[in-house]
Design a protein around this motif. Sequence first.
Motif, mmCIF file in Angstrom:
data_model
loop_
_atom_site.group_PDB
_atom_site.id
_atom_site.type_symbol
_atom_site.label_atom_id
_atom_site.label_comp_id
_atom_site.label_asym_id
_atom_site.label_seq_id
_atom_site.Cartn_x
_atom_site.Cartn_y
_atom_site.Cartn_z
ATOM 1 N N ARG A 1 0.956 13.181 2.065
ATOM 2 C CA ARG A 1 0.093 13.857 1.097
ATOM 3 C C ARG A 1 0.291 15.370 1.127
ATOM 4 N NH1 ARG A 1 -1.856 10.692 -2.960
ATOM 5 N NH2 ARG A 1 -3.002 8.885 -2.188
ATOM 6 N N VAL A 2 0.431 15.919 2.324
ATOM 7 C CA VAL A 2 0.676 17.365 2.421
ATOM 8 C C VAL A 2 2.076 17.689 1.904
ATOM 9 C CG1 VAL A 2 0.883 19.325 3.986
ATOM 10 C CG2 VAL A 2 -0.973 17.683 4.301
ATOM 11 N N LEU A 3 3.055 16.862 2.259
ATOM 12 C CA LEU A 3 4.415 17.058 1.768
ATOM 13 C C LEU A 3 4.445 17.096 0.245
ATOM 14 C CD1 LEU A 3 7.501 17.199 2.227
ATOM 15 C CD2 LEU A 3 7.499 14.686 2.308
ATOM 16 N N LEU B 1 -7.090 15.015 -2.915
ATOM 17 C CA LEU B 1 -8.329 15.796 -2.976
ATOM 18 C C LEU B 1 -9.026 15.846 -1.626
ATOM 19 C CD1 LEU B 1 -10.503 17.360 -4.549
ATOM 20 C CD2 LEU B 1 -11.531 15.152 -5.138
ATOM 21 N N MET B 2 -9.071 14.721 -0.910
ATOM 22 C CA MET B 2 -9.769 14.684 0.366
ATOM 23 C C MET B 2 -9.086 15.550 1.422
ATOM 24 S SD MET B 2 -12.467 12.694 0.057
ATOM 25 C CE MET B 2 -12.597 13.629 -1.462
ATOM 26 N N ILE B 3 -7.776 15.424 1.518
ATOM 27 C CA ILE B 3 -7.047 16.200 2.527
ATOM 28 C C ILE B 3 -7.053 17.682 2.162
ATOM 29 C CG2 ILE B 3 -4.777 16.565 3.575
ATOM 30 C CD1 ILE B 3 -4.413 13.516 3.482
ATOM 31 N N ASN B 4 -6.897 17.987 0.863
ATOM 32 C CA ASN B 4 -7.000 19.380 0.427
ATOM 33 C C ASN B 4 -8.352 19.969 0.824
ATOM 34 O OD1 ASN B 4 -4.555 18.882 -0.798
ATOM 35 N ND2 ASN B 4 -5.323 18.950 -2.891
ATOM 36 N N THR B 5 -9.400 19.187 0.615
ATOM 37 C CA THR B 5 -10.756 19.650 0.919
ATOM 38 C C THR B 5 -10.930 19.879 2.407
ATOM 39 O OG1 THR B 5 -11.679 18.519 -1.009
ATOM 40 C CG2 THR B 5 -13.204 19.020 0.798
ATOM 41 N N PHE C 1 0.831 -1.206 0.000
ATOM 42 C CA PHE C 1 0.000 0.000 0.000
ATOM 43 C C PHE C 1 0.868 1.260 0.000
ATOM 44 C CE2 PHE C 1 -1.880 3.314 2.760
ATOM 45 C CZ PHE C 1 -2.886 3.739 1.914
ATOM 46 N N PHE C 2 1.854 1.306 0.886
ATOM 47 C CA PHE C 2 2.718 2.488 0.963
ATOM 48 C C PHE C 2 3.606 2.608 -0.272
ATOM 49 C CE2 PHE C 2 1.373 2.782 5.338
ATOM 50 C CZ PHE C 2 1.451 4.147 5.598
ATOM 51 N N SER C 3 4.004 1.476 -0.841
ATOM 52 C CA SER C 3 4.806 1.505 -2.068
ATOM 53 C C SER C 3 4.013 2.131 -3.212
ATOM 54 C CB SER C 3 5.244 0.085 -2.434
ATOM 55 O OG SER C 3 5.897 0.071 -3.688
ATOM 56 N N ARG C 4 2.775 1.723 -3.335
ATOM 57 C CA ARG C 4 1.934 2.273 -4.417
ATOM 58 C C ARG C 4 1.628 3.753 -4.182
ATOM 59 N NH1 ARG C 4 -2.179 -2.750 -5.906
ATOM 60 N NH2 ARG C 4 -0.545 -4.052 -6.815
ATOM 61 N N MET C 5 1.429 4.121 -2.922
ATOM 62 C CA MET C 5 1.177 5.525 -2.631
ATOM 63 C C MET C 5 2.421 6.354 -2.949
ATOM 64 S SD MET C 5 -0.120 7.408 0.851
ATOM 65 C CE MET C 5 1.463 7.197 1.650
ATOM 66 N N THR C 6 3.601 5.819 -2.636
ATOM 67 C CA THR C 6 4.845 6.514 -2.930
ATOM 68 C C THR C 6 5.007 6.724 -4.430
ATOM 69 O OG1 THR C 6 5.902 5.582 -0.959
ATOM 70 C CG2 THR C 6 7.356 6.463 -2.659
ATOM 71 N N GLU C 7 4.682 5.686 -5.204
ATOM 72 C CA GLU C 7 4.753 5.817 -6.665
ATOM 73 C C GLU C 7 3.804 6.911 -7.149
ATOM 74 O OE1 GLU C 7 3.851 2.045 -8.373
ATOM 75 O OE2 GLU C 7 5.579 1.032 -7.473
ATOM 76 N N GLU C 8 2.614 6.935 -6.583
ATOM 77 C CA GLU C 8 1.608 7.913 -6.991
ATOM 78 C C GLU C 8 2.059 9.339 -6.689
ATOM 79 O OE1 GLU C 8 -2.822 9.291 -5.582
ATOM 80 O OE2 GLU C 8 -2.296 7.170 -5.373
ATOM 81 N N ILE C 9 2.503 9.588 -5.463
ATOM 82 C CA ILE C 9 2.877 10.963 -5.108
ATOM 83 C C ILE C 9 4.185 11.374 -5.777
ATOM 84 C CG2 ILE C 9 1.554 11.006 -2.967
ATOM 85 C CD1 ILE C 9 4.034 10.480 -1.387
ATOM 86 N N SER C 10 5.026 10.406 -6.121
ATOM 87 C CA SER C 10 6.268 10.736 -6.831
ATOM 88 C C SER C 10 5.975 11.265 -8.230
ATOM 89 C CB SER C 10 7.179 9.504 -6.934
ATOM 90 O OG SER C 10 7.635 9.109 -5.654
ATOM 91 N N CYS C 11 4.834 10.863 -8.772
ATOM 92 C CA CYS C 11 4.436 11.315 -10.114
ATOM 93 C C CYS C 11 3.647 12.623 -10.088
ATOM 94 C CB CYS C 11 3.588 10.236 -10.799
ATOM 95 S SG CYS C 11 4.495 8.712 -11.127
ATOM 96 N N ASP C 12 3.390 13.134 -8.888
ATOM 97 C CA ASP C 12 2.618 14.372 -8.741
ATOM 98 C C ASP C 12 3.544 15.573 -8.939
ATOM 99 O OD1 ASP C 12 0.894 16.420 -8.104
ATOM 100 O OD2 ASP C 12 0.695 15.893 -5.988
ATOM 101 N N THR C 13 3.780 15.907 -10.197
ATOM 102 C CA THR C 13 4.741 16.969 -10.517
ATOM 103 C C THR C 13 4.172 18.371 -10.320
ATOM 104 O OG1 THR C 13 4.086 16.875 -12.854
ATOM 105 C CG2 THR C 13 5.972 15.519 -12.172
ATOM 106 N N GLY D 1 2.072 19.121 -7.640
ATOM 107 C CA GLY D 1 1.767 19.322 -6.224
ATOM 108 C C GLY D 1 0.291 19.415 -5.919
ATOM 109 N N LYS D 2 -0.502 18.558 -6.568
ATOM 110 C CA LYS D 2 -1.952 18.627 -6.340
ATOM 111 C C LYS D 2 -2.364 17.962 -5.034
ATOM 112 C CE LYS D 2 -3.033 14.500 -9.071
ATOM 113 N NZ LYS D 2 -3.753 13.961 -10.234
#
Length: 196
Positions: free
Chosen positions: A169-171, A105-109, A87-99, A101-102
Motif C-alpha cells: 500500500r505504501v509502495l 486511506l487507513m494506512i495514510n491516516t 485476496f492478494f490478486s484482487r489487491m494487486t488489481e486494485e493498486i495497479s489501477c491507482d494511477t 498514488g492515493k
Amino acid sequence: MARPAEFDRKEVLDKAMKVFWRTGYTATSVTDLVNATDLKPGSIYGAFNSKRGLFLEVIDAYANNSLTRIQHCMEQRDSAIESIHLFFSRMTEEISCDTIGKGCLMINTLLELATEDDEVRERVTQYLNQIEHHLYLTLEKGRLNGELQPDTDTESLAKMLMTGIWGLRVLSTTRPDPSVYPGVVSHLLSAIPAIH
C-alpha cells in the motif's frame, strides 16, 4: 426550530472520503468538504458535529466496506491458500489501477495522525488488526485441513502477510510500474509453507 437538512448520508460520506483520501485529514478544509458534498457548513456541523466527526464516520464506513469485501473474498474458495491468493490478486488489481498514488486511506491516516490523535490511531489499528485476524483464521483453517505444514506458526505468518500489505500500500503511493507488483506478491506468498 429549523428542520434538519435532508441528504443521503452514505453519498455524503463517499464524497467526503474522496477528499480526505486525496488530501489527508489536516490539509482538508471545511470549504473543501462543502464543495465536495454540496452541503452548507451548518449542515455538516449539524450532522457530524465537526470536520473530525465527519472524518471518524468516514473511517468507519471505509473500514466496514473493506472488511466486508475481505470476508467475502476469504469465503469464496474452499481452499484457504486459494482464498489468500485471491485476496492478494484482487489487491494487486486494485493498486495497479491507482494511477494517482492515493494509497490506502487507513494506512495514510495512520501515518499522518498516529502520534497526534489516539482515538484515530486506535480505530485504524483495530481495523488493521481485523484484517490480520481474517488472514490468521484463513491460515489456521489451512493448517487444520492439511494445506499447510502442521507446525506452521499461523499467527506470525499472518503478521508477515499483513506487513506485506502495508508495504504494498505504501509502495503504491510512489506510483511504480504496475509490473512490479506480481513479483513482490509472489515472494510474499512463497512464505506460506504449503503442502503440495
